[in-house]
Each structure stands twice: as C-alpha cells, then as structure tokens.
Design a protein around this motif. Sequence first.
Motif, PDB file in Angstrom:
ATOM      1  N   SER A  73       7.282   6.413   0.046  1.00 32.43           N
ATOM      2  CA  SER A  73       7.161   5.080   0.638  1.00 32.43           C
ATOM      3  C   SER A  73       5.934   4.375   0.085  1.00 32.43           C
ATOM      4  CB  SER A  73       7.064   5.188   2.168  1.00 32.43           C
ATOM      5  OG  SER A  73       5.740   5.385   2.577  1.00 32.43           O
ATOM      6  N   ASP A  74       5.795   3.119   0.474  1.00 26.50           N
ATOM      7  CA  ASP A  74       4.634   2.334   0.081  1.00 26.50           C
ATOM      8  C   ASP A  74       3.716   2.095   1.275  1.00 26.50           C
ATOM      9  OD1 ASP A  74       6.384   0.740   1.426  1.00 26.50           O
ATOM     10  OD2 ASP A  74       6.444  -0.860  -0.064  1.00 26.50           O
ATOM     11  N   GLU A  94      -6.382  -5.188  -7.970  1.00 30.03           N
ATOM     12  CA  GLU A  94      -7.504  -5.848  -7.300  1.00 30.03           C
ATOM     13  C   GLU A  94      -7.135  -6.258  -5.869  1.00 30.03           C
ATOM     14  OE1 GLU A  94      -7.921  -5.963 -11.594  1.00 30.03           O
ATOM     15  OE2 GLU A  94      -6.330  -6.787 -10.355  1.00 30.03           O
ATOM     16  N   ARG A  95      -5.978  -6.893  -5.724  1.00 28.54           N
ATOM     17  CA  ARG A  95      -5.550  -7.317  -4.382  1.00 28.54           C
ATOM     18  C   ARG A  95      -5.254  -6.112  -3.492  1.00 28.54           C
ATOM     19  NH1 ARG A  95      -2.957 -12.997  -3.658  1.00 28.54           N
ATOM     20  NH2 ARG A  95      -3.817 -14.049  -5.444  1.00 28.54           N
ATOM     21  N   PHE A  96      -4.664  -5.096  -4.081  1.00 29.90           N
ATOM     22  CA  PHE A  96      -4.369  -3.878  -3.330  1.00 29.90           C
ATOM     23  C   PHE A  96      -5.661  -3.276  -2.782  1.00 29.90           C
ATOM     24  CE2 PHE A  96      -3.951   0.731  -3.145  1.00 29.90           C
ATOM     25  CZ  PHE A  96      -2.855   0.872  -2.309  1.00 29.90           C
ATOM     26  N   LEU A  97      -6.668  -3.126  -3.637  1.00 22.99           N
ATOM     27  CA  LEU A  97      -7.936  -2.523  -3.211  1.00 22.99           C
ATOM     28  C   LEU A  97      -8.652  -3.375  -2.171  1.00 22.99           C
ATOM     29  CD1 LEU A  97      -9.282  -1.091  -6.586  1.00 22.99           C
ATOM     30  CD2 LEU A  97      -8.419   0.186  -4.613  1.00 22.99           C
ATOM     31  N   ILE A  98      -8.642  -4.681  -2.356  1.00 21.82           N
ATOM     32  CA  ILE A  98      -9.268  -5.567  -1.368  1.00 21.82           C
ATOM     33  C   ILE A  98      -8.560  -5.413  -0.023  1.00 21.82           C
ATOM     34  CG2 ILE A  98      -9.600  -7.989  -0.683  1.00 21.82           C
ATOM     35  CD1 ILE A  98     -10.038  -8.572  -3.723  1.00 21.82           C
ATOM     36  N   LEU A 107      -0.470   0.922   7.263  1.00 24.25           N
ATOM     37  CA  LEU A 107      -0.518  -0.401   6.646  1.00 24.25           C
ATOM     38  C   LEU A 107       0.515  -0.446   5.535  1.00 24.25           C
ATOM     39  CD1 LEU A 107      -2.066  -3.156   6.038  1.00 24.25           C
ATOM     40  CD2 LEU A 107      -3.333  -1.826   4.358  1.00 24.25           C
ATOM     41  N   LYS A 108       1.224  -1.554   5.453  1.00 23.48           N
ATOM     42  CA  LYS A 108       2.174  -1.752   4.364  1.00 23.48           C
ATOM     43  C   LYS A 108       1.933  -3.131   3.760  1.00 23.48           C
ATOM     44  CE  LYS A 108       7.045  -1.655   3.190  1.00 23.48           C
ATOM     45  NZ  LYS A 108       8.408  -1.477   3.667  1.00 23.48           N
ATOM     46  N   LEU A 109       1.774  -3.163   2.444  1.00 18.91           N
ATOM     47  CA  LEU A 109       1.625  -4.416   1.709  1.00 18.91           C
ATOM     48  C   LEU A 109       2.926  -4.646   0.958  1.00 18.91           C
ATOM     49  CD1 LEU A 109      -1.934  -3.820   0.210  1.00 18.91           C
ATOM     50  CD2 LEU A 109      -1.359  -5.075   2.281  1.00 18.91           C
TER      51      LEU A 109
END
Length: 128
Positions: free
Chosen positions: A61-62, A24-28, A14-16
């Motif tokens: 990487s992210d 918060e958005r990352f964890l969700i 998964l890549k955001l």
Amino acid sequence: MSKIQQPSKYKIRLKLDGPLITPERFLIGVRSWFGIIKDVTENVAKQKNPATWVVFVEPGSDVIGLQAEDIRVSPEIISQGLSAANNGLQSLENKSVRPDFYSYNTLTKVGRLANILDLEGKQIDKVH
C-alpha cells in the motif's frame, strides 16, 4: 485537506494521493505530519517524548503510519493524543479555530502539510 485513519489505539496512518508525487513534497508532508503528531501528543501528555515513534508501511500500500512504542506515560494518554491530533486536523478543514493541544508551532506544521497540495491535481491532490 487531511483525514487521518486511526484504526488502533497506538497507531495512526497517513495517505498522500496524487498522480505524481515529488520526493520533496512527500518528505515535507511526512515530516509535517510527524511533527503534528509529536507536538500534540507531547501537549496532551504534558511532557517531552512520551513515547518512541516507529514508522511502518503497510505491505502493498501507499499508507505510512506511526506506532507508539516504549510508552513512558499512561497508554491512554497516547490514545488521547492521537485522537486530539486527528480531530484537530479534521476541525481545521472546516473552521479556523485553534484546536485543543495545538500550539502555534503545530499550526505552522499544519500549514506546511496543507501547502503540499497541488491545486492543479498534477502531484498531491489529497491527504488523508
């Protein structure tokens, strides 16, 4: 909304993307994505916890990934579950028909994953 890269049988990534991603958005996003993978693989396997999932991050990487270990069903079932999760997310981008192996609970998690997107492009603007 989402495009999950799937380069191996028992791993999924998964890549955001976005200029400013809040914790918060990352964890969700990560929790929702993990829940989707877990739900769909369990539905394909027709049993709870068909594998132990281990998180990995590719160096430099992210990209965040999940890898199935301690597989308690046929490894092909895990591969089918990951494909079903990936294909289901891709199909939901184009049509609002419930994909195979997606329960109502799974669709709720898909909604949470979609809701982390920031339409103004200031935080998360792409999930893939």
